[in-house]
Design an enzyme around this catalytic site. Structure first.
Site, PDB file in Angstrom:
ATOM      1  N   MET A   7       0.860  -1.189   0.000  1.00 58.84           N
ATOM      2  CA  MET A   7       0.000   0.000   0.000  1.00 58.84           C
ATOM      3  C   MET A   7       0.893   1.235   0.000  1.00 58.84           C
ATOM      4  SD  MET A   7      -3.147  -1.144   2.475  1.00 58.84           S
ATOM      5  CE  MET A   7      -2.295  -0.944   4.025  1.00 58.84           C
ATOM      6  N   THR A  11       8.645   6.022  -2.764  1.00 57.08           N
ATOM      7  CA  THR A  11      10.027   5.556  -2.767  1.00 57.08           C
ATOM      8  C   THR A  11      10.179   4.208  -2.071  1.00 57.08           C
ATOM      9  OG1 THR A  11      10.756   7.847  -2.698  1.00 57.08           O
ATOM     10  CG2 THR A  11      12.383   6.194  -2.116  1.00 57.08           C
ATOM     11  N   LYS A 200      10.596   7.791  17.034  1.00 55.97           N
ATOM     12  CA  LYS A 200      11.449   6.600  16.958  1.00 55.97           C
ATOM     13  C   LYS A 200      11.966   6.167  18.334  1.00 55.97           C
ATOM     14  CE  LYS A 200      12.834   7.414  12.155  1.00 55.97           C
ATOM     15  NZ  LYS A 200      13.812   8.113  11.291  1.00 55.97           N
TER      16      LYS A 200
END
Lengths: 406, 406
Positions: A7, A11, A200
């Site tokens: 999906m 890139t 992150k």
């Protein structure tokens, strides 16, 4: 034969398709059957693209296709990624994503749905690009008590800081150049203000604690105030300046934050330059380790997605123990974190005298041609630093510095 | 409750015992049951040691004890380690070892016995100490075509080379000091002549190819000829000298060798200093990654053993796909490897002229106060280098240099 869907054919999505095609023999040999991309979801057309025939603009072509057992999400953002990923998991499909925004915002729920449905929700590519940091935390350090993670987790800011360091250039000029070269986005806020690093380090912290660390609880400071003078001092200190996500784990005392950090040339993070990422992990047995590699890029990121796809393929009918529960992990106030502080002051004697006293200065640095001076403080908490800084006139800038002695 | 035995109560064995005791809660939580060391094999007595009651000098106390399902081997060497490990596997016990000599010499057979007996033979600690390089190669890079491994795999030699670099000291002096400090053995040959690195790169190469790479096929050159003048040139070249195990994989063309290498300061291995290890891994998708950490030491090595013990505990009744088969991997002749070459020559004009021509010199370096000169060659194979070197008079020394352009 395992049939997968991708999906988002940007890139990373295109990289995943290329990776699956390029390495099909290795993949089939390792998982014992072929892995094929059957559908690619994208609103755009791609005339002439090798995957042109696979493109659909209807999610239902994936959701309703019972042959598709594995869905890769590389759209980015949370809308409609969240809705699609949730629906795919509820249909009993494995999902692999590279989308840290999705994982940071909805990971807890999606992990739970995957457990309920006996499928897997993996996201190696969401942190550290091609660096297998998530799988390594899960399987490399079994039985270890992880005590600390300090990571350069954003390639854009590391690229900018590296060039400022090497060239003595100013932040704004390097940013503009990075945008021109495609290393920084036109709207660079998520990178340069540390929001990307914040998500992150929150994900890594959740994995370590096994509980949900909310990224909104993470103190976050970006790099837009760093200037060329800071780097002149850094050079003098045999150090560089890196944007880090830092977490410390001491039982239930967990601190997580994002800030620019002065790191000495003896710290392995010092050598992490340009768009590379580096993640230092400390454990109660293993001491210091670092994982280093490409934090972004088409194929490195795709390679992390591919490793997850294969892990899912090897555990078709099984939820691999992974991730964290819905339990909330409290994050200890940023105020209790301990650092040294590098503090720049205007050149007057009163300011320096106050700074020396209040910060128990371990070093005083005066550079030729500058009408200012800087000190490196003794280690102290953020709370203490702030209290004492109020008593020091004419502070120009402050950057945290690592605790290690030189 | 999983009951384990440790064979060999030296530094690593004692570290494993300590690790299992210290982290018992984490271990039990992760594997779902307690892990306990029931027996320790050693010919010595350890009066007053916390594990004193567990010590036995009879292997049969472990071999015959059906409660013991997991055996850790930390004796080192191949006799009697090979015999004991084989017997334990044949009894259907999982075996975890830190012993690279054992794995390099008998790994193929022991892996096969483990497969036949549906148990596991793991050896994370045999390469890279606390760095989880073996598990990462197995699970972190799934679907990847690994193209290259270049590793600093021996802490003793890296410690010596780092001190020579920093202090301008001579090899012999630093070695003597390292022996005094316990960083080098009294008989240091296995480390300094590269034999230890040779076994480790052979193990990593076997894991990558899935076939047996015989360590005896690995061209191996140590560091005993490196001197302080080499490091003066290295400084001028913005490089350092590291002992590396290097392997390249191009289909069935596999080269594996061990030699001192000039690495530039842009190579992540440059920053791997002192007793640390660093392993650069390149893949066809992921680009360059590096794993960095403590290559030796009691607890780092024990932590790698512990991770293996837990992996075995999680797969009690299952042989996890791992290792390599009995098929032999041919190693392409060292002669076909391509490098640049850093060559030192006596100062006479004829020698320099010949070297410039034969080696297609890309750089000529003349340092003040030296009656010699050095060149860096164009890239060429070892075979070509040797042919041409025969035509150059008065070569004093040669060190391979990485291929990357400065």
């Amino acid at each position: 034969m395992i049939k997968a869907a991708i999906m988002g054919y940007g890139t990373v999505g295109a990289g995943v398709y290329e990776a699956v095609v390029t390495n099909q023999k290795v993949i089939a040999a390792e998982i014992g059957e072929a892995l094929e991309v059957k559908r690619i979801l994208d609103l755009r057309k791609f005339p002439g693209d090798p995957a042109e025939q696979l493109i659909t603009d209807k999610f239902s072509d994936i959701e309703e296709d019972e042959e598709i057992s594995l869905v890769v999400e590389t759209m980015g953002g949370t809308t409609p990624a969240y809705e699609f990923v949730k629906a795919a998991l509820l249909k009993g499909k494995h999902v692999v994503t590279s989308n840290k925004a999705l994982v940071a915002a909805h990971g807890t729920e999606l992990l739970q749905i995957a457990r309920d449905k006996k499928v897997n929700f993996f996201f190696e590519a969401a942190v550290g690009g091609g660096i297998p940091v998530i799988r390594t935390l899960g399987t490399g350090y079994q039985g270890q008590v992880i005590t600390e993670i300090t990571g350069i987790l954003n390639g854009t800011t590391n690229y900018i800081l590296t060039r400022m360091d090497r060239e003595g250039a100013e932040f704004g000029d390097v940013l503009a150049d990075a945008q021109r070269l495609g290393y920084a986005e036109r709207n660079p806020e998520a990178d340069i203000e540390g929001h990307d690093t914040c998500r992150k380090i929150a994900i890594l912290s959740s994995l370590v604690t096994g509980k949900e660390v909310n990224f909104e609880d993470v103190y976050t400071e970006g790099i837009s105030k760093i200037d060329s003078t800071d780097f002149r001092y850094a050079l003098e200190l045999k150090a560089s300046i890196k944007l880090v996500g830092a977490a410390q784990f001491a039982g239930n005392q967990v601190t997580v934050s994002v800030f620019p950090l002065l790191v000495s040339d003896e710290n392995p993070l010092y050598a992490v330059q340009g768009v590379y990422n580096g993640i230092v992990i400390k454990g109660n047995l293993l001491g210091t380790t670092m994982l280093y590699g490409s934090g972004a890029g088409k194929l490195p990121t795709a390679s992390a997605v591919l490793a997850d796809m294969m892990e899912a393929a090897k555990h078709k009918n099984e939820n691999v123990r992974f991730g964290w529960t819905a339990e909330k992990q409290a994050v200890t106030s940023h105020e209790s974190e301990k650092h040294r502080y590098f503090v720049r002051l205007s050149g007057d004697a009163a300011s320096l005298a106050a700074a020396k006293e209040q910060f128990e200065a371990e070093r005083v640095i005066q550079l030729p041609g500058l009408e200012e001076v800087a000190i490196v403080s003794a280690p102290m908490t953020e709370f203490t630093y702030r209290e004492r800084a109020a008593k020091v006139p004419n502070i120009l800038a402050m950057i945290r510095a690592e605790l290690s002695e030189r």
